[in-house]
Design an enzyme around this catalytic site. Structure first.
Site, PDB file in Angstrom:
ATOM      1  N   ASP A  73       1.019  -1.113  -0.014  1.00 27.33           N
ATOM      2  CA  ASP A  73      -0.110  -0.022  -0.179  1.00 27.33           C
ATOM      3  C   ASP A  73       0.727   1.191   0.032  1.00 27.33           C
ATOM      4  O   ASP A  73       1.671   1.527  -0.913  1.00 27.33           O
ATOM      5  CB  ASP A  73      -0.933  -0.114   1.214  1.00 27.33           C
ATOM      6  CG  ASP A  73      -2.078   0.975   1.338  1.00 27.33           C
ATOM      7  OD1 ASP A  73      -2.965   0.738   0.555  1.00 27.33           O
ATOM      8  OD2 ASP A  73      -1.840   1.991   1.988  1.00 27.33           O
ATOM      9  N   HIS A  82      -7.090  -6.951   0.820  1.00 31.21           N
ATOM     10  CA  HIS A  82      -6.128  -5.825   0.729  1.00 31.21           C
ATOM     11  C   HIS A  82      -4.946  -6.188   1.596  1.00 31.21           C
ATOM     12  O   HIS A  82      -3.809  -6.069   1.754  1.00 31.21           O
ATOM     13  CB  HIS A  82      -6.718  -4.598   0.963  1.00 31.21           C
ATOM     14  CG  HIS A  82      -5.669  -3.430   0.975  1.00 31.21           C
ATOM     15  ND1 HIS A  82      -4.672  -3.287  -0.270  1.00 31.21           N
ATOM     16  CD2 HIS A  82      -5.389  -2.578   1.895  1.00 31.21           C
ATOM     17  CE1 HIS A  82      -4.030  -2.193   0.086  1.00 31.21           C
ATOM     18  NE2 HIS A  82      -4.273  -1.913   1.401  1.00 31.21           N
TER      19      HIS A  82
END
Length: 292
Positions: free
Chosen positions: A107, A272
């Site tokens: 990320d 994620h």
């Protein structure tokens, strides 16, 4: 209670511009630096770090502006540019005696890792990226109703003042919404871990917003300059991500191959937060990368 990575030492080390970074360091062998994402801290690497520590020196810092690292006031776009944050990582590794190392980011940390790969190719032996595309490409693929998934990118891109106030007034709800929406296995972040992330994020609202604001400004400028110059990542690169391309209408592997000629692109069925949801899969991907 402060959660830590078992068996790791916790230190403070110099980054760039006088900033100090908090980091967990453990294991023995060739160095691997692991960078966390949003809205997390280095703790997200706890499972992967323990698995890698048997054969590598594993370094897990909190990015500047996050966790226990320094949170300098943003006096200009460079303070939280990915270029500056990449310089932090290189300085931190050098302080530990590592002039060359592998770097893996998730990320926000992946965007820092990407910039480090372009700015410091002589330093990085291998580059791992989890669940992003480069900043320039991210803005290019976010369009139409599907782009609503990235509303926070647009919110935090606004001028200073309003985003910080809105988020600070509902910090737990704001940051917690991403932990809920982006995880396919919420049990991967048990309550003590979730509370750690929420507390750390609530204490870092101005710096987190500054990090995101940089990605709508100076980081795009840096990426565009590299794209215009034909710059590419010189080291082996592994990208593991969800199938965002199918959702948003682009070919993620093609996007990455334009930057990374030596690319291993993998799709995952995890959410994620894949380093916590599928640590064996991510550890295997990192080990495979380090063998190239």
């Amino acid at each position: 209670m402060t959660l830590t990575i078992p068996g790791f030492d916790h230190v403070r080390l110099p980054g760039a511009d006088g900033v100090e970074l908090a980091a967990a360091v453990g294991g023995h062998g060739s160095p691997v630096v692991l960078l966390h994402g949003f809205p997390q801290t280095h703790l997200m690497w706890r499972h992967v770090a323990e698995r890698l520590a048997g054969e590598h020196t594993v370094i897990c810092p909190d990015l500047r502006g996050y966790g226990a690292s320094d949170k300098p006031v943003s006096t200009g776009p460079e303070v939280y540019s990915k270029r500056t944050m990449a310089a932090d990582v290189v300085a931190l590794a050098a302080a530990l005696g590592h002039e060359r190392f592998a770097l893996v980011g998730h990320d926000r940390g992946a965007l820092v890792a990407f910039r480090a790969g372009l700015d410091h190719p002589e330093v990085l032996s291998h580059l791992g990226i989890l669940d992003v595309v480069p900043t320039l490409d991210m803005w290019n693929v976010l369009h139409g109703v599907p782009a609503a998934v990235g509303y926070h990118l647009f919110l935090m891109a606004q001028p200073p003042g309003l985003p910080e106030t809105m988020i600070a007034n509902s910090a737990d709800a704001f940051f917690g919404s991403f932990l809920d929406a982006w995880a396919r296995d919420p049990a991967a972040m048990p309550e003590p871990v979730r509370s750690t992330y929420l507390r750390a994020s609530a204490e870092a609202v101005p710096s987190i917003v500054a990090d995101y604001r940089a990605s709508a400004g100076i980081d795009v400028t840096h990426d565009q300059a590299d794209q215009d110059a034909g710059s590419q990542l010189a080291m082996p690169v592994t990208v593991v991500q969800q199938d965002w391309g199918a959702r948003l209408g682009y070919d993620a592997a093609t996007v990455w191959r334009a930057w990374a000629p030596d690319l291993d692109h993998r799709l995952t069925g995890a959410g994620h937060f894949m380093a916590e949801e599928a640590p064996d899969e991510i550890t295997e991907a990192i080990r495979d990368l380090l063998l190239r």
